[in-house]
Every structure is written in C-alpha cells, then in structure tokens.
Design a protein around this motif. Structure first.
Motif, PDB file in Angstrom:
ATOM      1  N   LEU B  82      45.627  55.625  37.774  1.00  0.00           N
ATOM      2  CA  LEU B  82      45.558  55.087  36.405  1.00  0.00           C
ATOM      3  C   LEU B  82      46.195  56.084  35.447  1.00  0.00           C
ATOM      4  O   LEU B  82      45.536  56.736  34.640  1.00  0.00           O
ATOM      5  N   GLN B  87      47.735  49.835  33.910  1.00  0.00           N
ATOM      6  CA  GLN B  87      46.524  49.258  33.331  1.00  0.00           C
ATOM      7  C   GLN B  87      45.517  48.821  34.396  1.00  0.00           C
ATOM      8  O   GLN B  87      44.320  48.773  34.138  1.00  0.00           O
ATOM      9  N   ARG B  88      45.982  48.458  35.554  1.00  0.00           N
ATOM     10  CA  ARG B  88      45.089  47.906  36.564  1.00  0.00           C
ATOM     11  C   ARG B  88      45.709  48.092  37.948  1.00  0.00           C
ATOM     12  O   ARG B  88      46.935  48.060  38.083  1.00  0.00           O
ATOM     13  N   LYS B  90      45.218  46.763  42.069  1.00  0.00           N
ATOM     14  CA  LYS B  90      44.557  45.883  43.036  1.00  0.00           C
ATOM     15  C   LYS B  90      45.231  46.094  44.392  1.00  0.00           C
ATOM     16  O   LYS B  90      46.455  46.240  44.460  1.00  0.00           O
ATOM     17  N   SER B 101      39.937  47.575  43.813  1.00  0.00           N
ATOM     18  CA  SER B 101      40.475  47.497  42.462  1.00  0.00           C
ATOM     19  C   SER B 101      39.703  48.494  41.609  1.00  0.00           C
ATOM     20  O   SER B 101      38.518  48.745  41.868  1.00  0.00           O
ATOM     21  N   ASP B 102      40.374  49.028  40.639  1.00  0.00           N
ATOM     22  CA  ASP B 102      39.641  49.899  39.723  1.00  0.00           C
ATOM     23  C   ASP B 102      38.628  49.066  38.931  1.00  0.00           C
ATOM     24  O   ASP B 102      37.637  49.609  38.438  1.00  0.00           O
ATOM     25  N   GLN B 103      38.880  47.757  38.809  1.00  0.00           N
ATOM     26  CA  GLN B 103      37.885  46.843  38.240  1.00  0.00           C
ATOM     27  C   GLN B 103      36.992  46.418  39.401  1.00  0.00           C
ATOM     28  O   GLN B 103      37.300  45.478  40.136  1.00  0.00           O
ATOM     29  N   ASN B 138      42.710  37.418  37.105  1.00  0.00           N
ATOM     30  CA  ASN B 138      43.089  38.179  35.916  1.00  0.00           C
ATOM     31  C   ASN B 138      42.095  37.969  34.782  1.00  0.00           C
ATOM     32  O   ASN B 138      42.418  38.180  33.612  1.00  0.00           O
ATOM     33  N   GLU B 141      41.556  40.625  32.204  1.00  0.00           N
ATOM     34  CA  GLU B 141      42.704  41.114  31.433  1.00  0.00           C
ATOM     35  C   GLU B 141      42.880  40.344  30.129  1.00  0.00           C
ATOM     36  O   GLU B 141      43.891  40.513  29.453  1.00  0.00           O
ATOM     37  N   SER B 144      44.612  41.493  26.655  1.00  0.00           N
ATOM     38  CA  SER B 144      45.442  42.671  26.906  1.00  0.00           C
ATOM     39  C   SER B 144      46.829  42.521  26.291  1.00  0.00           C
ATOM     40  O   SER B 144      47.602  43.467  26.278  1.00  0.00           O
ATOM     41  N   GLU B 149      53.065  42.554  36.319  1.00  0.00           N
ATOM     42  CA  GLU B 149      52.500  42.987  37.589  1.00  0.00           C
ATOM     43  C   GLU B 149      53.632  43.291  38.561  1.00  0.00           C
ATOM     44  O   GLU B 149      54.581  42.525  38.702  1.00  0.00           O
ATOM     45  N   TYR B 167      49.428  46.797  37.486  1.00  0.00           N
ATOM     46  CA  TYR B 167      49.636  46.031  36.262  1.00  0.00           C
ATOM     47  C   TYR B 167      50.019  46.993  35.140  1.00  0.00           C
ATOM     48  O   TYR B 167      49.329  47.980  34.900  1.00  0.00           O
TER      49      TYR B 167
END
Lengths: 129, 429
Positions: B82, B87-88, B90, B101-103, B138, B141, B144, B149, B167
């Motif tokens: 990051l 931003q993201r 997966k 995923s960081d999420q 998504n 997001e 955002s 991506e 992303y």
C-alpha cells in the motif's frame, strides 16, 4: 525477603481467585482479555482488540524470573499465525509479544501458547473474539 | 484590406491556422500518450509489486484460506504494497475466490472473474481497466471517485496461478497523466513556435525584396511610359509647329491661288484635287497628332479627346459612339489611364476586329472610374486573340495591365468568336 515472598503469594492467590471467579473479563474499548496460571508459578495473559480493521493480539508470560527462555506461538482458528522465542526480562521477569491478525468473518479463536523448554512448563490461553 | 494582400500577413494567418490545427492535434496525441504512459506506469508498479513483494511472501496455505497463512502474509506485505498511488490489493484464485485483500472483509468471498482477468490468469502479462464500482467486490470503493484496476498473474508456492490486482486512484492516474502531458507541451508547442519565429523574419525579408523588385519594375514602367509620353509630346509638337503649319500654309496658298481671278480656270481645276488631297492629308495628320498626344488630357477634355480618337473609325467603315458621364472629380492620373487603355482598345478594334460598331463608354461605378470599349467584330477565342497575342487584349493592353494593377485597378478583356470584344477597365477615381 520473606515479606516479599508472602506478598507474591498473596498476589498469586488473589489472581487465581480473580481468574476463577471471572474467566472472561472484558477490557475497555472492546478488548477481550484472558489471564491464567501456567503449570507452576508462571502467569499468562492474552488480550485481543480491534486495531484499524485488524485484531491486535498481545500475549504475556510473567514468571517473576529473569533470563528464562520461552518458546511461544499464536494460533488463529487453529492455524499457526506467528511463533518465536523470547527471554523474560525486567523486574517482573516477563515477556510480551504483540501481533496483528486478520479479522475474519465470524468468531476468531486465538490461542497463545508458551513453553519453557528447560523446565517443561507450558502456558496456554485462548480468546474468542 | 491592405494587410490581407501582404505575403507576411498571409503567411502568418495561414501559419496561425496550421499552428492551431497542429497544436490541437499534437496536444490530443500528447494527451493520449500521457494517458498511455500513466497506465503503463501503473502496470509497471503492479508488476513490480507482484514479482518483488507479493509473490515471494505468499506462504503455503494462503490459497486455501488458512488463517495463519493469511495473517503472516498480511503482516509481511501490507505496508509494502500500500504505497504511493495504490488504493487496494486483491489476490484472486482462478475460481473467483479472494484469498487476500487489505480490505479483510473481502477475504473468502467469491465473485465471477471477468474475461480479461481470466485471460491474464491463463496467459500471464498484465492488463488494466477502469473499475466498475457497481460490482459487489468493489462495494468498499464507493466514493473513491473512480479507480483504475491493474492485474497480473502470480503463483502460489503450491504452483497455483493467482491474479494479483492493484487498484489505483483515477485522480492519481489523471495527475500522473497531467504531469506527462505537461512535459510534452513545451516540446510540442516550443518547436512549432520556434519554427514560426525562424521562418517569419526570413519570409519578411524575402517579401521586402520582392516588394522592392516590384516597386522598381513599376517605376521602370512609369519612367518608360513617361518617356514615351514625353517623346510623343515632342513629336506632336514638332509636327504641329512644323509640318502641319507648313501644310496648312500651303493649303491656304492653294485655295487663295484657285480663288484668284487671275488664275487660269484650267489650272484652278487641276489644282482642286491637289488642294483636296492636301486638306485630307492635313486632317489625317491632325488625327495622328491627337492619337500621339491628345491635347487637354483631363476631365474636361476627355470627351473631345476620345471623339478625336475614334474619328478615323468612319474612314474604316466603323460607326463610333463615345459616351462620357459622371467623371467629374476624377484624377488626372486616372483620366490618363482611361485614355491609354481606350487608345489601345480602339486601335485593336480598328486593326483587327472587322467591326461595324464601336462604343467607348466612360462612367462611374461607386468610387471607381470605369471604361468599356465594345465592338461587334469577329471576336476571338479566349486565349487566342486575332492579332496573335495571348488573348489578354494585345501586347499594349497587357503592358498596361501592370500599371492599372499598381494603381489599384483591374483590366478585363472578354471576347467570344462572332460576338465581338469588350475591354473593361476599373480604376480608383
């Protein structure tokens, strides 16, 4: 010295009573903390709390003896998440480990294990978060 | 209007149009190139993160969702991937399951992969696309402001292909694109402006030289015309003061001799045709004088001069008409030009047209003085006049055309075979 020993014993007795009486104490800010007594005189503590979308896990062993080598491991839903070796330090003769874990959907079961290979003493604490 | 005829002004105007077109085209190409460059940067970053950070850290068990493996991977790579515009993150299995995923809420969820994503999983390399924020994967997001991506293929320690997806913020990509675009602009615009800056002085110098040459040529024409006029004036004066006076005196003497009662009637009868011939020669000589140098060549004298000019037409069987109207206030230079063109046109008509009628009209069209010399002669095909010239009305008219153009006027010769010829001239009054 004898006075100190008596005080330590009294503290241990109180701790044992606390643990026996409240095995699932809740910490502030949503943290969950467990404490317990290892096979001999050593105490353990496991604390789990939310941390920026993850779980902050703290495991502590307090043996009151400095210089002991302990092997420790953290388990997440039955899978080893982290492990290592630490030596007890400081006036309290303890060590503490801290790791972040991924907050999984549903209940996370986190187990902290520690073993003194020299004495064979083993500590094991589990928190469900 | 004067600037519209200036070659430098024309070059600058045309150059400006070309410059605008080229600049617009160049900037559009630069914009596209900048966009491609920004996306390529994102792809490079993605491939670098995939090969250097993520793939070496993937532990065994991650592809199967092992919680400990997920924890270890998360701790190992989260802060390292990051970075910058990312931003993201997966990581997908081929069956659409998100293994990391960081999420973290997305871990373990399964979503259908797109065709492009499946192709990258099969063939490797990388691809980029604008994120569809309406898709459930998504859902985190929203707000955002748009994402790009970029995905590429990596492998787990078990040898299973995984899709590593990064992303990027669309605004960051746009900013990067703008940076590249800004770098292009000075090159694109600067080069063109330097070109214009270099060529304009050169063209200006060249134009000045051409204008100087043109002025010299016009001056030479004017000098030649003035010299010719002076010569005509001298000849006319010499003829008028010499031969014409002598012939007039002789004619008067002959007439006086014939009317003298002492003259023998037979002699007087023989002298009569001589006197008539002498008078005819005198008239012809006076017409010639008018043609060579008409007297009183100004507004007031133009009508009479033109009538004198067409006087010999009757002798050629041509019926002439002269009409002059509304010429008051015209300059002497304009009147002289009208005279010269009329002289040349009438001469051509009488010599070559075989016309029966000849009309010379001088008038006014707004602020222009106009001349039309029209005949009903044989005419000629445009480009091939009867007198063998190039159809521009004869060599004389052609040489006058430059003088007329220099005076801001124009000269047209229109002719059709069998329908006569019209010489039309316009010049500033």
């Amino acid at each position: 010295m004898a006075h100190t020993t008596r005080a330590a014993l009294a503290l241990a007795a109180v701790t044992t009573l606390v643990i026996a009486g409240a095995p699932a104490a809740q910490a502030k800010d949503g943290d969950v903390e467990r404490r317990g007594n290892c096979a001999r005189t050593t105490d353990w503590k496991v604390k789990v709390g939310p941390e920026d979308g993850r779980l902050e896990v703290e495991g502590e062993v307090d043996s009151n003896r400095r210089g002991q080598t302990w092997r420790w491991s953290l388990w997440h839903n039955g899978s080893k998440s982290a492990s290592g070796t630490r030596i007890t330090r400081g006036p309290s003769g303890s060590f503490e480990v801290r790791r972040l874990m991924v907050n999984r959907r549903g209940t996370d079961t986190i187990t902290f294990r520690a073993r003194n290979p020299r004495s064979g003493e083993t500590c094991r604490g589990t928190v469900r978060f | 209007m004067r600037y519209a005829k200036n070659p430098v002004a024309q070059f600058l105007a045309a150059g400006l149009v070309v410059l605008v077109v080229v600049v617009i085209g160049t900037l559009e190409l630069s914009r596209r190139a900048a966009a491609d460059e920004a996306i390529n940067d994102a792809r490079s970053i993605t491939e670098l993160l995939a090969r250097s950070v993520a793939e070496p850290e993937i532990p065994r068990g991650l592809v199967n969702g092992d919680p400990g493996a997920v924890d270890r991977f998360d701790r190992a790579v989260l802060r390292r991937v990051l970075v910058g515009d990312v931003q993201r993150i997966k990581i997908w299995r081929a069956d659409g399951r998100i293994v990391y995923s960081d999420q973290t809420e997305l871990i373990g969820d399964t979503f259908p992969l797109g065709e492009d994503q499946r192709e990258v999983l099969q063939r490797g390399a990388s691809d980029a696309d604008i994120s569809d924020l309406r898709r459930p994967e998504n859902r985190f997001e929203q707000g955002s402001g748009g994402l790009l991506e970029v995905y590429t293929r990596i492998e787990s320690p078990e040898g299973q292909p995984l899709l590593f997806e990064v992303y990027f913020s669309a605004s960051d990509i746009a900013q990067r694109r703008q940076e590249v675009y800004d770098a292009f602009q000075p090159i694109a615009l600067g080069g063109l402006l330097v070109l214009v800056a270099v060529t304009t002085p050169l063209l200006w110098a060249l134009t000045r030289r051409l204008e100087r040459t043109s002025r010299d040529r016009t001056r030479l024409l004017e000098v030649a015309a003035d010299a010719s006029e002076n010569e005509r004036r001298r000849i006319a004066r010499d003829l008028h003061d010499g031969v014409v006076q002598d012939l007039a005196g002789t004619s008067f003497a002959l007439s006086a001799t014939m009317r003298d009662p002492g003259t023998d009637a037979a002699l007087a009868q023989r002298l009569e045709p001589m006197a008539a011939s002498l008078r005819s020669s005198l008239r012809s000589l006076r017409s010639l004088l008018v043609e060579i140098y008409p007297p009183d060549l100004d507004v007031e004298g133009l009508n009479a001069a033109l009538n004198d000019l067409v006087a010999p037409a009757a002798g050629s069987g041509v019926e002439p008409v002269v009409e002059v109207y509304d010429v008051e206030g015209a300059s002497d230079d304009s009147i002289r030009l009208v005279w010269r063109v009329a002289q040349e046109a009438v001469r051509n008509t009488l010599r070559h047209s075989r016309a029966q009628h000849l009309t010379v009209q001088v008038g006014r069209n707004g602020d222009r003085l106009t001349l039309d010399v029209t005949d009903d002669g044989q005419g000629f095909v445009d480009g091939h006049s009867a007198n063998g010239s190039d159809g521009s009305g004869g060599l004389g008219l052609r040489s006058l055309r430059d003088l007329i153009a220099e005076a801001g006027g124009r000269l047209d010769v229109r002719s059709t075979p069998g329908e006569g010829t019209t010489v039309h001239m316009e010049v500033a009054r």
